[in-house]
Design an enzyme around this catalytic site. Structure first.
Site, PDB file in Angstrom:
ATOM      1  CD  GLU A  67      -3.010   0.860   2.308  1.00 38.40           C
ATOM      2  OE1 GLU A  67      -3.572  -0.243   2.416  1.00 38.40           O
ATOM      3  OE2 GLU A  67      -3.227   1.819   3.060  1.00 38.40           O
ATOM      4  CG  ASP A  68       1.449   3.020   3.123  1.00 46.02           C
ATOM      5  OD1 ASP A  68       0.540   3.492   2.401  1.00 46.02           O
ATOM      6  OD2 ASP A  68       1.297   2.768   4.323  1.00 46.02           O
TER       7      ASP A  68
END
Ligand code: ZN
Length: 187
Positions: A67-68
């Site tokens: 996600e990051d």
């Protein structure tokens, strides 16, 4: 995985995750290294499972990489296997969607996720609420903090029943975060 394989895989996961998150800091005013969050989530899950679920703890270490950071689900699968990759995928938001949609989807889809994914979510939200209690984001006003806390409670409602100890940790973190909001500010 036997014990020695688990230890090697866990160490590898830490090395991988720490290097992927190197330049990231947490949102709080203290700007803690992002890996502090991963360590807290992994620790909560290792304790909650009595050290018996290496896959879950490894997934916790890696849970924000896709996600990051510039990490793909395929990479996670190649390096850590399908079970870990599946769990990480279950707790990864689709970043192509607007933030409000992603937040709504977390509330809607969490109840249908696997037990392990719900445990991971519970520990993740606990860590985030502890951070709010100890070092709230400098640019968040009270309304935004309250909205975040309400949203975390709504997501965690879909995780109830998977682990008494993790639910207790979440409730404690929520109470601590609420207490900081309740503190009157004299200005
Ligand atoms: Zn997280």
């Amino acid at each position: 995985m036997d014990d020695s394989q688990s230890i090697v895989a866990l160490a590898r996961a830490w090395d991988f995750s720490a290097s992927r998150h190197t330049d990231q800091r947490r949102k709080g005013a203290r700007g803690e290294p992002y890996v502090n969050h991963l360590a807290e989530v992994a620790h909560l899950l290792a304790e909650a499972t009595g050290g018996r679920d290496a896959i879950l703890v490894i997934a916790a270490v890696l849970h924000d990489t896709v996600e990051d950071t510039e990490t793909t689900a395929q990479e996670i699968e190649e390096l850590f296997g399908a079970e870990v990759a599946g769990l990480v995928a279950e707790v990864t938001d689709d970043k192509s969607l607007p933030k409000t949609t992603r937040k709504r989807l977390q509330v809607e889809t969490t109840p249908r996720k696997s037990t392990r994914a719900r445990m991971l979510k519970l520990a993740d939200k606990t860590s985030n609420l502890r951070a709010i209690a100890h070092s709230p984001p400098a640019n968040w006003g009270e309304a935004r903090l309250r909205e975040y806390l309400d949203w975390a409670v709504a997501v965690v409602a879909g995780c109830r029943g998977v682990s008494d100890v993790l639910e207790r940790r979440f409730d404690e973190a929520h109470a601590a975060a609420m207490a900081t909001l309740a503190t009157p500010c004299n200005d």
